[in-house]
Design a protein around this motif. Structure first.
Motif, mmCIF file in Angstrom:
data_model
loop_
_atom_site.group_PDB
_atom_site.id
_atom_site.type_symbol
_atom_site.label_atom_id
_atom_site.label_comp_id
_atom_site.label_asym_id
_atom_site.label_seq_id
_atom_site.Cartn_x
_atom_site.Cartn_y
_atom_site.Cartn_z
ATOM 1 N N ARG A 141 14.083 35.735 9.322
ATOM 2 C CA ARG A 141 14.043 36.748 7.907
ATOM 3 C C ARG A 141 15.356 37.196 8.150
ATOM 4 O O ARG A 141 15.645 37.699 9.027
ATOM 5 C CB ARG A 141 12.664 37.070 7.670
ATOM 6 C CG ARG A 141 12.280 38.482 8.868
ATOM 7 C CD ARG A 141 10.808 38.577 8.187
ATOM 8 N NE ARG A 141 10.087 39.693 9.003
ATOM 9 C CZ ARG A 141 10.941 41.113 9.418
ATOM 10 N NH1 ARG A 141 11.745 41.322 8.391
ATOM 11 N NH2 ARG A 141 10.461 41.965 9.960
ATOM 12 N N GLU A 142 15.527 37.555 7.068
ATOM 13 C CA GLU A 142 15.859 39.464 7.134
ATOM 14 C C GLU A 142 15.268 40.325 6.985
ATOM 15 O O GLU A 142 14.371 40.699 6.666
ATOM 16 C CB GLU A 142 16.830 38.953 5.359
ATOM 17 C CG GLU A 142 18.112 37.895 4.881
ATOM 18 C CD GLU A 142 18.619 38.538 3.852
ATOM 19 O OE1 GLU A 142 18.787 39.035 3.217
ATOM 20 O OE2 GLU A 142 19.183 37.069 3.406
ATOM 21 N N LEU A 143 15.710 41.813 7.376
ATOM 22 C CA LEU A 143 15.166 42.154 7.554
ATOM 23 C C LEU A 143 15.173 43.363 6.258
ATOM 24 O O LEU A 143 15.703 43.367 5.281
ATOM 25 C CB LEU A 143 16.871 44.056 8.500
ATOM 26 C CG LEU A 143 16.215 43.088 10.065
ATOM 27 C CD1 LEU A 143 17.524 43.731 10.696
ATOM 28 C CD2 LEU A 143 14.916 42.955 10.689
ATOM 29 N N ASN A 144 14.474 44.233 6.423
ATOM 30 C CA ASN A 144 14.158 45.153 4.736
ATOM 31 C C ASN A 144 13.803 46.167 5.327
ATOM 32 O O ASN A 144 14.450 46.646 6.474
ATOM 33 C CB ASN A 144 12.420 44.543 5.157
ATOM 34 C CG ASN A 144 11.501 45.606 5.594
ATOM 35 O OD1 ASN A 144 11.648 46.045 6.602
ATOM 36 N ND2 ASN A 144 10.583 44.358 5.852
ATOM 37 N N GLU A 145 14.124 47.052 4.439
ATOM 38 C CA GLU A 145 13.994 49.285 4.832
ATOM 39 C C GLU A 145 13.568 49.354 5.795
ATOM 40 O O GLU A 145 13.885 50.164 6.702
ATOM 41 C CB GLU A 145 13.829 48.820 2.565
ATOM 42 C CG GLU A 145 14.949 48.975 2.542
ATOM 43 C CD GLU A 145 16.394 49.482 2.617
ATOM 44 O OE1 GLU A 145 16.738 50.520 3.499
ATOM 45 O OE2 GLU A 145 17.470 49.049 2.831
ATOM 46 N N GLU A 146 12.419 49.074 6.002
ATOM 47 C CA GLU A 146 11.315 49.554 6.919
ATOM 48 C C GLU A 146 11.615 48.647 8.006
ATOM 49 O O GLU A 146 12.097 49.897 9.382
ATOM 50 C CB GLU A 146 9.866 48.665 6.991
ATOM 51 C CG GLU A 146 8.842 49.490 7.878
ATOM 52 C CD GLU A 146 7.652 49.309 7.642
ATOM 53 O OE1 GLU A 146 6.947 49.116 8.631
ATOM 54 O OE2 GLU A 146 7.153 48.948 6.632
ATOM 55 N N ASP A 147 12.195 48.272 8.408
ATOM 56 C CA ASP A 147 13.284 47.036 9.512
ATOM 57 C C ASP A 147 14.352 48.475 10.174
ATOM 58 O O ASP A 147 14.680 48.670 11.451
ATOM 59 C CB ASP A 147 12.871 46.189 9.549
ATOM 60 C CG ASP A 147 12.304 45.089 9.100
ATOM 61 O OD1 ASP A 147 11.004 44.852 9.694
ATOM 62 O OD2 ASP A 147 12.455 44.020 9.032
ATOM 63 N N ARG A 148 15.025 47.975 9.032
ATOM 64 C CA ARG A 148 15.878 48.813 9.290
ATOM 65 C C ARG A 148 16.090 50.834 9.786
ATOM 66 O O ARG A 148 16.661 51.121 10.503
ATOM 67 C CB ARG A 148 17.418 48.775 8.115
ATOM 68 C CG ARG A 148 17.746 47.764 7.889
ATOM 69 C CD ARG A 148 18.646 47.536 7.348
ATOM 70 N NE ARG A 148 18.337 47.328 5.739
ATOM 71 C CZ ARG A 148 17.832 46.364 5.033
ATOM 72 N NH1 ARG A 148 18.421 45.040 6.286
ATOM 73 N NH2 ARG A 148 17.656 46.135 4.143
ATOM 74 N N ALA A 149 15.479 50.780 9.172
ATOM 75 C CA ALA A 149 14.694 53.008 8.805
ATOM 76 C C ALA A 149 14.596 52.703 10.854
ATOM 77 O O ALA A 149 14.370 53.787 11.792
ATOM 78 C CB ALA A 149 13.624 53.566 7.890
ATOM 79 N N ASP A 150 13.483 52.234 11.074
ATOM 80 C CA ASP A 150 12.487 52.192 12.440
ATOM 81 C C ASP A 150 13.808 51.709 13.097
ATOM 82 O O ASP A 150 13.869 52.742 14.520
ATOM 83 C CB ASP A 150 12.314 50.877 12.638
ATOM 84 C CG ASP A 150 11.345 51.009 13.715
ATOM 85 O OD1 ASP A 150 10.843 52.720 13.938
ATOM 86 O OD2 ASP A 150 10.606 50.303 14.837
#
Length: 170
Positions: A141-150
């Motif tokens: 999947r594509e990364l989401n904002e939560e993934d990028r923040a982590d």
């Protein structure tokens, strides 16, 4: 230990934290504010290894190459514990999960996340901003904002940890 090999000496920015029991040899360049953690091996005795700024190479990792195939890790990359990177390219802001293996000619796209224990086979290209998992690694999947923040949190925590440990060496 830092070793010259065949007339090449590692070029390590003075701000880099290099933990105890790390081995770095040969044609290796490491950029500012990076950190190399305990029991890691970085060899530049076959081809160059180029590590950018603000990169963390965590404990027990191994970086090496095949003849004529440079290993490149761009800025702001996190390489998890016990990862193996061999003659690959890891683009800016990517995260390589613990125990992952990235092989010759593979390219990890900017801001991509390789899940723990994944195998990226030779020549495989992981697109930017995606999560890839498995053996062989597949985009899930594509990364989401939560993934990028982590990912940003982990990156910044290792920059800070590296500075603290570096100060302890003085």
């Amino acid at each position: 230990m830092i070793y010259s090999y065949n007339g090449k000496t590692p070029q390590i920015d003075p701000s880099v934290y290099v933990a105890d029991y790390v081995t770095i040899t040969g044609d290796v360049t490491i950029g500012a504010d990076s950190s190399i953690w305990f029991n890691t091996v970085i060899r530049g005795d076959v081809a160059p290894t180029i590590i950018g700024e603000r990169v963390s190479i965590q404990d027990l990792s191994c970086l090496h190459q095949s003849p004529g195939k440079t290993l490149v890790i761009e800025d702001d990359v996190t390489v998890g514990h016990k990862a193996l990177l061999h003659s690959c390219v890891v683009r800016k802001g990517a995260l390589i999960g613990m125990g992952s293996i990235i092989l010759d000619g593979a390219e990890i796209g900017e801001g991509a996340f390789i899940g723990a224990g994944s195998l990226v086979p030779p020549g495989k290209k992981i697109p930017p901003g995606c999560l890839a998992l498995g053996s062989p690694a597949k985009v899930v999947r594509e990364l989401n904002e939560e993934d990028r923040a982590d990912m940003e949190r982990v990156l910044n925590s290792y920059i800070e940890k590296g500075r603290i440990y570096k100060d302890m060496q003085k």
